[in-house]
Design a protein around this motif. Structure first.
Motif, mmCIF file in Angstrom:
data_model
loop_
_atom_site.group_PDB
_atom_site.id
_atom_site.type_symbol
_atom_site.label_atom_id
_atom_site.label_comp_id
_atom_site.label_asym_id
_atom_site.label_seq_id
_atom_site.Cartn_x
_atom_site.Cartn_y
_atom_site.Cartn_z
ATOM 1 N N GLY A 51 54.498 -18.523 10.641
ATOM 2 C CA GLY A 51 55.098 -19.833 10.441
ATOM 3 C C GLY A 51 56.597 -19.737 10.632
ATOM 4 N N SER A 52 57.282 -20.783 10.277
ATOM 5 C CA SER A 52 58.738 -20.845 10.458
ATOM 6 C C SER A 52 59.437 -20.687 9.121
ATOM 7 N N PRO A 53 59.956 -19.482 8.841
ATOM 8 C CA PRO A 53 60.641 -19.269 7.569
ATOM 9 C C PRO A 53 61.961 -20.028 7.507
ATOM 10 N N PRO A 54 62.423 -20.327 6.297
ATOM 11 C CA PRO A 54 63.698 -21.018 6.148
ATOM 12 C C PRO A 54 64.856 -20.102 6.515
ATOM 13 N N LEU A 55 65.946 -20.717 6.930
ATOM 14 C CA LEU A 55 67.167 -19.961 7.202
ATOM 15 C C LEU A 55 68.244 -20.459 6.274
ATOM 16 N N PRO A 56 68.944 -19.629 5.570
ATOM 17 C CA PRO A 56 68.751 -18.184 5.538
ATOM 18 C C PRO A 56 67.524 -17.826 4.704
ATOM 19 N N LEU A 57 66.933 -16.694 5.001
ATOM 20 C CA LEU A 57 65.750 -16.192 4.301
ATOM 21 C C LEU A 57 66.206 -15.168 3.268
ATOM 22 N N THR A 58 65.775 -15.325 2.018
ATOM 23 C CA THR A 58 66.159 -14.370 0.978
ATOM 24 C C THR A 58 65.160 -13.212 0.927
ATOM 25 N N THR A 59 65.436 -12.234 0.113
ATOM 26 C CA THR A 59 64.593 -11.040 0.000
ATOM 27 C C THR A 59 63.225 -11.363 -0.592
ATOM 28 N N TYR A 60 63.178 -12.274 -1.543
ATOM 29 C CA TYR A 60 61.918 -12.659 -2.179
ATOM 30 C C TYR A 60 61.614 -14.117 -1.868
ATOM 31 N N VAL A 61 60.379 -14.373 -1.419
ATOM 32 C CA VAL A 61 59.967 -15.736 -1.110
ATOM 33 C C VAL A 61 58.564 -16.001 -1.625
ATOM 34 N N GLU A 62 58.328 -17.255 -1.944
ATOM 35 C CA GLU A 62 56.981 -17.726 -2.252
ATOM 36 C C GLU A 62 56.498 -18.472 -1.018
ATOM 37 N N VAL A 63 55.262 -18.217 -0.624
ATOM 38 C CA VAL A 63 54.676 -18.940 0.498
ATOM 39 C C VAL A 63 53.401 -19.629 0.032
ATOM 40 N N ILE A 64 53.186 -20.823 0.557
ATOM 41 C CA ILE A 64 51.962 -21.571 0.287
ATOM 42 C C ILE A 64 51.393 -21.957 1.635
ATOM 43 N N GLY A 65 50.138 -21.606 1.858
ATOM 44 C CA GLY A 65 49.528 -21.891 3.148
ATOM 45 C C GLY A 65 48.070 -21.489 3.178
ATOM 46 N N ILE A 66 47.543 -21.311 4.362
ATOM 47 C CA ILE A 66 46.131 -20.989 4.554
ATOM 48 C C ILE A 66 45.983 -19.500 4.845
ATOM 49 N N ALA A 67 45.083 -18.840 4.135
ATOM 50 C CA ALA A 67 44.790 -17.433 4.386
ATOM 51 C C ALA A 67 44.058 -17.333 5.720
ATOM 52 N N GLU A 68 44.680 -16.658 6.689
ATOM 53 C CA GLU A 68 44.092 -16.523 8.022
ATOM 54 C C GLU A 68 43.164 -15.323 8.121
ATOM 55 N N SER A 69 43.502 -14.258 7.412
ATOM 56 C CA SER A 69 42.694 -13.036 7.422
ATOM 57 C C SER A 69 42.951 -12.301 6.113
ATOM 58 N N ASN A 70 42.427 -11.088 6.012
ATOM 59 C CA ASN A 70 42.647 -10.337 4.773
ATOM 60 C C ASN A 70 44.063 -9.776 4.674
ATOM 61 N N GLN A 71 44.896 -9.979 5.710
ATOM 62 C CA GLN A 71 46.278 -9.512 5.677
ATOM 63 C C GLN A 71 47.294 -10.564 6.081
ATOM 64 N N SER A 72 46.846 -11.793 6.384
ATOM 65 C CA SER A 72 47.821 -12.767 6.878
ATOM 66 C C SER A 72 47.622 -14.162 6.297
#
Length: 91
Positions: A51-72
């Motif tokens: 996806g498109s991360p915010p700029l600037p991107l900090t070291t720690y982020v929370e993401v909310i979205g759809i699990a695409e696979s067991n790693q993404s």
């Protein structure tokens, strides 16, 4: 606030159980490129967030979205949590 489709809070180990469903995770950003982020989840395992991360991107982020696979995760919402998540500073 949309409560009709809540996001399950996951780490890398739990992600595989929720493929195709809405999830949320907190990650430590390891590297970022134009198409997404590679990060470390709370269980110290690698996750790929597309996806498109915010700029600037900090070291720690929370993401909310759809699990695409067991790693993404395909992130719909990104929340910067700063560069010192969970750490306190002496005054």
């Amino acid at each position: 606030m949309d409560t009709s489709n809540p996001a399950v809070f996951v780490n890398a180990e739990l992600l595989r159980m929720y493929v195709g469903r809405k999830v949320r995770a907190v990650i430590q950003v390891v590297r970022s490129d134009g198409g997404g982020v590679v990060g470390k989840s709370t269980d110290e395992k690698q996750l790929i967030v597309n996806g498109s991360p915010p700029l600037p991107l900090t070291t720690y982020v929370e993401v909310i979205g759809i699990a695409e696979s067991n790693q993404s995760i395909h992130a719909e919402i990104w929340n910067n949590f700063g560069d010192t998540f969970g750490m306190t500073s002496a005054l």
